[in-house]
Design a protein around this motif. Structure first.
Motif, PDB file in Angstrom:
ATOM      1  N   PHE A 147      -9.258  25.161  -4.934  1.00 47.69           N
ATOM      2  CA  PHE A 147      -9.667  26.183  -3.976  1.00 47.69           C
ATOM      3  C   PHE A 147     -10.422  27.347  -4.626  1.00 47.69           C
ATOM      4  CE2 PHE A 147      -6.041  24.084  -1.933  1.00 47.69           C
ATOM      5  CZ  PHE A 147      -6.614  23.752  -0.717  1.00 47.69           C
ATOM      6  N   GLU A 148      -9.881  27.899  -5.712  1.00 44.11           N
ATOM      7  CA  GLU A 148     -10.500  29.085  -6.313  1.00 44.11           C
ATOM      8  C   GLU A 148     -11.887  28.790  -6.875  1.00 44.11           C
ATOM      9  OE1 GLU A 148      -6.126  29.805  -6.285  1.00 44.11           O
ATOM     10  OE2 GLU A 148      -7.440  28.149  -6.839  1.00 44.11           O
ATOM     11  N   SER A 149     -12.013  27.685  -7.582  1.00 48.76           N
ATOM     12  CA  SER A 149     -13.287  27.365  -8.227  1.00 48.76           C
ATOM     13  C   SER A 149     -14.191  26.497  -7.358  1.00 48.76           C
ATOM     14  CB  SER A 149     -13.030  26.644  -9.555  1.00 48.76           C
ATOM     15  OG  SER A 149     -12.186  25.513  -9.362  1.00 48.76           O
ATOM     16  N   GLU A 150     -13.681  26.045  -6.197  1.00 50.62           N
ATOM     17  CA  GLU A 150     -14.442  25.214  -5.271  1.00 50.62           C
ATOM     18  C   GLU A 150     -14.994  23.967  -5.965  1.00 50.62           C
ATOM     19  OE1 GLU A 150     -17.390  27.715  -3.485  1.00 50.62           O
ATOM     20  OE2 GLU A 150     -15.933  28.820  -2.277  1.00 50.62           O
TER      21      GLU A 150
ATOM     22  N   CYS B  37       0.828  -1.209   0.000  1.00 57.24           N
ATOM     23  CA  CYS B  37       0.000   0.000   0.000  1.00 57.24           C
ATOM     24  C   CYS B  37       0.864   1.262   0.000  1.00 57.24           C
ATOM     25  CB  CYS B  37      -0.922   0.019   1.215  1.00 57.24           C
ATOM     26  SG  CYS B  37      -2.154  -1.287   1.221  1.00 57.24           S
ATOM     27  N   GLY B  38       0.363   2.283  -0.637  1.00 59.92           N
ATOM     28  CA  GLY B  38       1.022   3.571  -0.653  1.00 59.92           C
ATOM     29  C   GLY B  38       0.021   4.694  -0.480  1.00 59.92           C
ATOM     30  N   TYR B  39       0.511   5.846  -0.042  1.00 54.45           N
ATOM     31  CA  TYR B  39      -0.342   7.000   0.227  1.00 54.45           C
ATOM     32  C   TYR B  39       0.393   8.251  -0.237  1.00 54.45           C
ATOM     33  CZ  TYR B  39      -1.956  10.918   3.146  1.00 54.45           C
ATOM     34  OH  TYR B  39      -2.369  12.134   3.591  1.00 54.45           O
ATOM     35  N   PHE B  40      -0.351   9.224  -0.775  1.00 58.93           N
ATOM     36  CA  PHE B  40       0.284  10.482  -1.145  1.00 58.93           C
ATOM     37  C   PHE B  40      -0.634  11.655  -0.828  1.00 58.93           C
ATOM     38  CE2 PHE B  40      -2.249   9.765  -4.953  1.00 58.93           C
ATOM     39  CZ  PHE B  40      -2.676  11.036  -5.303  1.00 58.93           C
ATOM     40  N   ILE B  41      -0.030  12.797  -0.594  1.00 61.75           N
ATOM     41  CA  ILE B  41      -0.747  14.067  -0.474  1.00 61.75           C
ATOM     42  C   ILE B  41       0.018  15.079  -1.297  1.00 61.75           C
ATOM     43  CG2 ILE B  41       0.455  14.636   1.677  1.00 61.75           C
ATOM     44  CD1 ILE B  41      -2.135  16.177   2.468  1.00 61.75           C
ATOM     45  N   GLU B  42      -0.702  15.921  -2.021  1.00 49.33           N
ATOM     46  CA  GLU B  42      -0.067  16.726  -3.068  1.00 49.33           C
ATOM     47  C   GLU B  42      -0.712  18.101  -3.184  1.00 49.33           C
ATOM     48  OE1 GLU B  42       0.773  15.670  -7.701  1.00 49.33           O
ATOM     49  OE2 GLU B  42      -1.271  15.340  -6.972  1.00 49.33           O
ATOM     50  N   ILE B  43       0.113  19.084  -3.473  1.00 52.22           N
ATOM     51  CA  ILE B  43      -0.343  20.429  -3.832  1.00 52.22           C
ATOM     52  C   ILE B  43       0.073  20.681  -5.275  1.00 52.22           C
ATOM     53  CG2 ILE B  43      -0.022  22.911  -3.433  1.00 52.22           C
ATOM     54  CD1 ILE B  43      -1.626  21.765  -1.262  1.00 52.22           C
ATOM     55  N   PHE B  44      -0.851  21.191  -6.094  1.00 53.77           N
ATOM     56  CA  PHE B  44      -0.502  21.509  -7.474  1.00 53.77           C
ATOM     57  C   PHE B  44      -1.299  22.720  -7.941  1.00 53.77           C
ATOM     58  CE2 PHE B  44      -4.017  18.541  -7.698  1.00 53.77           C
ATOM     59  CZ  PHE B  44      -4.819  19.010  -8.722  1.00 53.77           C
ATOM     60  N   GLY B  45      -0.835  23.343  -9.005  1.00 52.42           N
ATOM     61  CA  GLY B  45      -1.523  24.530  -9.498  1.00 52.42           C
ATOM     62  C   GLY B  45      -1.032  24.984 -10.851  1.00 52.42           C
ATOM     63  N   GLN B  46      -1.624  26.066 -11.308  1.00 61.55           N
ATOM     64  CA  GLN B  46      -1.303  26.633 -12.618  1.00 61.55           C
ATOM     65  C   GLN B  46      -1.438  28.147 -12.553  1.00 61.55           C
ATOM     66  OE1 GLN B  46      -4.034  26.466 -16.304  1.00 61.55           O
ATOM     67  NE2 GLN B  46      -2.525  24.869 -16.752  1.00 61.55           N
ATOM     68  N   ARG B  47      -0.548  28.836 -13.242  1.00 66.08           N
ATOM     69  CA  ARG B  47      -0.621  30.287 -13.368  1.00 66.08           C
ATOM     70  C   ARG B  47      -0.626  30.651 -14.837  1.00 66.08           C
ATOM     71  NH1 ARG B  47      -2.341  29.715  -9.327  1.00 66.08           N
ATOM     72  NH2 ARG B  47      -1.760  30.472  -7.255  1.00 66.08           N
ATOM     73  N   SER B  48      -1.477  31.628 -15.191  1.00 66.90           N
ATOM     74  CA  SER B  48      -1.665  32.005 -16.582  1.00 66.90           C
ATOM     75  C   SER B  48      -1.281  33.454 -16.803  1.00 66.90           C
ATOM     76  CB  SER B  48      -3.131  31.794 -16.987  1.00 66.90           C
ATOM     77  OG  SER B  48      -3.420  32.392 -18.237  1.00 66.90           O
ATOM     78  N   PRO B  49      -0.784  33.802 -18.011  1.00 63.38           N
ATOM     79  CA  PRO B  49      -0.471  35.200 -18.306  1.00 63.38           C
ATOM     80  C   PRO B  49      -1.708  36.093 -18.355  1.00 63.38           C
ATOM     81  CG  PRO B  49      -0.246  33.845 -20.281  1.00 63.38           C
ATOM     82  CD  PRO B  49      -0.413  32.903 -19.129  1.00 63.38           C
ATOM     83  N   ARG B  50      -2.873  35.481 -18.386  1.00 60.88           N
ATOM     84  CA  ARG B  50      -4.114  36.260 -18.395  1.00 60.88           C
ATOM     85  C   ARG B  50      -4.608  36.552 -16.976  1.00 60.88           C
ATOM     86  NH1 ARG B  50      -7.891  33.076 -22.569  1.00 60.88           N
ATOM     87  NH2 ARG B  50      -7.334  31.373 -21.148  1.00 60.88           N
ATOM     88  N   ASP B  51      -3.672  36.484 -16.005  1.00 66.32           N
ATOM     89  CA  ASP B  51      -3.928  36.900 -14.623  1.00 66.32           C
ATOM     90  C   ASP B  51      -4.965  36.048 -13.900  1.00 66.32           C
ATOM     91  OD1 ASP B  51      -2.089  38.958 -14.835  1.00 66.32           O
ATOM     92  OD2 ASP B  51      -3.585  40.333 -15.659  1.00 66.32           O
ATOM     93  N   TYR B  52      -5.027  34.785 -14.217  1.00 66.22           N
ATOM     94  CA  TYR B  52      -5.821  33.900 -13.383  1.00 66.22           C
ATOM     95  C   TYR B  52      -5.033  32.610 -13.182  1.00 66.22           C
ATOM     96  CZ  TYR B  52      -7.104  30.908 -17.350  1.00 66.22           C
ATOM     97  OH  TYR B  52      -7.074  30.057 -18.410  1.00 66.22           O
ATOM     98  N   GLY B  53      -5.383  31.909 -12.128  1.00 63.42           N
ATOM     99  CA  GLY B  53      -4.673  30.674 -11.832  1.00 63.42           C
ATOM    100  C   GLY B  53      -5.538  29.772 -10.983  1.00 63.42           C
TER     101      GLY B  53
END
Length: 241
Positions: free
Chosen positions: A224-227, A182-198
């Motif tokens: 988080f942003e879009s829930e 068995c394995g387990y992971f926890i992760e944070i990820f994201g994206q940033r755009s030149p059109r000022d949203y992420g």
């Protein structure tokens, strides 16, 4: 002479046993791509299904990634990502097809670095059909803190022909072994755009090893942003050609 032959036989058998005991390493279910590649001459398949809880229902249907170990430092990749979004009164069909390669250029005992590159097409169909091109380049890193704990880091860019500029993608994953299967992971990820949203998201998941060459997984996450919440499940396997 016979003693030398017997010793050589034991050495060969030992090497084969070590090679067969190597456990499958996958690029799913987390977003973070591993810095590992498929062994030379092996074909690995990774398939999944995802449901996204949004104002509109979205299903990622049988997303598939096929990986082939070309040599000791490079693998070839083919990805297909079909999805359906139910946006009344329309049903939106999306499909991305990509081809690429992952190459390891630094391989230490506890630390690995690799580069992932891919190009592809993104098809969207809603009344009319639209096609766009995509390109990705991602730096992949991994650190084995202990035998049971590893950290993966991705940083790169994604370009779409129907957008202005490139999106910046990043992810950090903590993976822990829970016993031998068995394995387990926890992760944070994201994206940033030149059109000022992420977007920023977190996900967790579990993997279960049926044997060294077959794995099941389940995971879920939250943007988080879009829930928006999503759940995913899938399987991975590999075999020598």
């Amino acid at each position: 002479m016979k003693k030398i032959l017997i010793i050589n036989c034991f050495v060969v058998i030992g090497k084969i046993a070590i090679a067969q005991s190597t456990v499958i390493v996958t690029d799913r279910p987390d977003i973070t791509e591993s810095a590992e590649i498929v062994p030379t001459g092996w074909l690995q398949g990774e398939h999944g299904f995802q449901y996204t809880f949004d104002n509109n229902q979205q299903f990622d249907i049988a997303s598939s990634l096929m990986r082939f170990g070309l040599n000791t430092h490079t693998e070839l990749r083919l990805g297909v990502e079909p999805s359906l979004t139910f946006d009344e009164p329309n049903i939106i069909y999306n499909q991305r097809i990509s081809i690429g390669a992952k190459s390891v250029f630094l391989n230490k005992d506890k630390f690995k670095l690799a580069l992932l590159t891919a190009i592809g097409t993104h098809l969207t169909q809603i009344e009319l059909t639209g096609m766009s091109s995509t390109a990705d380049i991602v730096l992949l890193g991994s650190v084995d803190v202990f035998d049971f704990w590893s950290i993966g880091i991705n940083a790169g860019g994604n370009w779409l022909s129907d957008e202005t500029g490139a999106n910046v993608n990043y992810s950090i994953s903590n993976a822990l072994a829970l016993g031998e299967t068995c394995g387990y992971f926890i992760e944070i990820f994201g994206q940033r755009s030149p059109r000022d949203y992420g977007s920023t998201a977190i996900d967790i998941g579990f993997t279960y090893l049926i044997n060294n060459n077959f794995q099941l997984d389940i995971s879920g996450g939250y943007f988080f942003e879009s829930e928006i919440t999503f759940l995913s499940t899938g399987l991975s396997y590999r075999f020598e050609l």
